[in-house]
Design a protein around this motif. Structure first.
Motif, PDB file in Angstrom:
ATOM      1  N   ALA A   5       0.808  -1.262   0.114  1.00  0.00           N
ATOM      2  CA  ALA A   5      -0.018  -0.086   0.053  1.00  0.00           C
ATOM      3  C   ALA A   5       0.972   1.311  -0.095  1.00  0.00           C
ATOM      4  O   ALA A   5       1.911   1.297   0.722  1.00  0.00           O
ATOM      5  CB  ALA A   5      -0.996  -0.002   1.364  1.00  0.00           C
ATOM      6  N   ALA A   6       0.522   2.215  -0.729  1.00  0.00           N
ATOM      7  CA  ALA A   6       1.168   3.704  -0.528  1.00  0.00           C
ATOM      8  C   ALA A   6      -0.147   4.669  -0.676  1.00  0.00           C
ATOM      9  O   ALA A   6      -1.325   4.442  -1.143  1.00  0.00           O
ATOM     10  CB  ALA A   6       2.033   3.825  -1.984  1.00  0.00           C
ATOM     11  N   ILE A  20       5.327  -4.232  -6.972  1.00  0.00           N
ATOM     12  CA  ILE A  20       7.113  -4.209  -7.334  1.00  0.00           C
ATOM     13  C   ILE A  20       7.561  -5.407  -7.959  1.00  0.00           C
ATOM     14  O   ILE A  20       7.378  -6.499  -7.273  1.00  0.00           O
ATOM     15  CB  ILE A  20       7.895  -3.918  -5.866  1.00  0.00           C
ATOM     16  N   SER A  21       8.116  -5.327  -8.987  1.00  0.00           N
ATOM     17  CA  SER A  21       8.462  -6.484  -9.614  1.00  0.00           C
ATOM     18  C   SER A  21       9.992  -6.717  -9.096  1.00  0.00           C
ATOM     19  O   SER A  21      10.836  -5.739  -9.373  1.00  0.00           O
ATOM     20  CB  SER A  21       8.479  -6.396 -11.274  1.00  0.00           C
ATOM     21  N   SER A  26      10.814  -2.854 -11.185  1.00  0.00           N
ATOM     22  CA  SER A  26       9.785  -1.799 -11.834  1.00  0.00           C
ATOM     23  C   SER A  26       8.751  -1.613 -10.425  1.00  0.00           C
ATOM     24  O   SER A  26       8.309  -2.642  -9.875  1.00  0.00           O
ATOM     25  CB  SER A  26       9.294  -2.171 -13.167  1.00  0.00           C
ATOM     26  N   VAL A  27       8.156  -0.353 -10.588  1.00  0.00           N
ATOM     27  CA  VAL A  27       6.677  -0.132  -9.693  1.00  0.00           C
ATOM     28  C   VAL A  27       5.681   0.342 -10.237  1.00  0.00           C
ATOM     29  O   VAL A  27       5.800   1.429 -11.329  1.00  0.00           O
ATOM     30  CB  VAL A  27       7.367   1.081  -8.425  1.00  0.00           C
ATOM     31  N   ASN A  28       4.706  -0.429 -10.237  1.00  0.00           N
ATOM     32  CA  ASN A  28       3.427  -0.038 -10.985  1.00  0.00           C
ATOM     33  C   ASN A  28       2.394   0.086  -9.951  1.00  0.00           C
ATOM     34  O   ASN A  28       2.030  -0.753  -9.142  1.00  0.00           O
ATOM     35  CB  ASN A  28       3.069  -0.927 -12.134  1.00  0.00           C
ATOM     36  N   ASN A  68      -7.884  -7.901  -9.157  1.00  0.00           N
ATOM     37  CA  ASN A  68      -7.336  -8.928 -10.164  1.00  0.00           C
ATOM     38  C   ASN A  68      -6.192  -8.344 -10.613  1.00  0.00           C
ATOM     39  O   ASN A  68      -5.794  -6.986 -10.689  1.00  0.00           O
ATOM     40  CB  ASN A  68      -8.364  -8.962 -11.321  1.00  0.00           C
ATOM     41  N   PHE A  69      -5.252  -9.030 -11.018  1.00  0.00           N
ATOM     42  CA  PHE A  69      -3.776  -8.464 -11.359  1.00  0.00           C
ATOM     43  C   PHE A  69      -3.395  -9.069 -12.977  1.00  0.00           C
ATOM     44  O   PHE A  69      -3.728 -10.148 -13.058  1.00  0.00           O
ATOM     45  CB  PHE A  69      -2.799  -8.800 -10.431  1.00  0.00           C
ATOM     46  N   PRO A  70      -2.947  -8.030 -13.638  1.00  0.00           N
ATOM     47  CA  PRO A  70      -2.421  -6.726 -13.461  1.00  0.00           C
ATOM     48  C   PRO A  70      -3.653  -5.669 -13.778  1.00  0.00           C
ATOM     49  O   PRO A  70      -3.316  -4.496 -13.518  1.00  0.00           O
ATOM     50  CB  PRO A  70      -1.485  -6.697 -14.403  1.00  0.00           C
TER      51      PRO A  70
END
Length: 135
Positions: A5-6, A20-21, A26-28, A68-70
């Motif tokens: 969470a952010a 975060i991969s 990478s951050v999405n 659901n991701f992504p």
């Protein structure tokens, strides 16, 4: 992939989920909408979705959601006035375990001059967190 969470609290709580991969760092952003609070997250076994305890503009207290991701599409799993505070997902059982607290609020009438004569005038109104006023 790590989910976390952010957000910020300016103008109210505005939280969202990030992915975060680990391979490329990478951050999405996962969720398209903002949330009031995000308390717990748990990935499904194939990482195509995650479960979370969170509140949005229409849910109070926070409920259990499937994200659901992504795509970030949100599906509300629980719809009640109970409080969910812990969440764990078991891939083997394909089930969620959660700690659910059920609060019952009641209204009492307490005479100012004779507080020993207090009496309950409503029963089991759910988890009421508002104000009360009367004349």
């Amino acid at each position: 992939t790590i989910a976390c969470a952010a957000g910020h609290s300016e103008g109210g709580e505005n939280n969202y989920l990030l992915a975060i991969s680990l391979p490329d760092k990478s951050v999405n952003r996962i969720t398209k909408s903002n949330w009031k609070r995000i308390k717990e997250t748990a990935w499904t076994e194939n990482s195509d979705a995650l479960f979370m305890i969170a509140g949005n503009a229409t849910t109070e207290p926070p409920q259990i959601w499937k994200i659901n991701f992504p795509s970030g599409e949100a599906e509300q799993i629980t719809k009640d006035s109970d409080i969910y505070s812990r969440l764990s997902y078991s891939p083997k059982a394909k089930a969620i375990a959660t700690l659910k607290t059920n609060l019952n609020s009641s209204v009492w009438l307490i005479p100012r001059e004779e507080p020993e004569k207090a009496r309950q005038i409503s029963f089991g109104a759910g988890n009421y967190r508002g104000t009360i006023s009367w004349t």
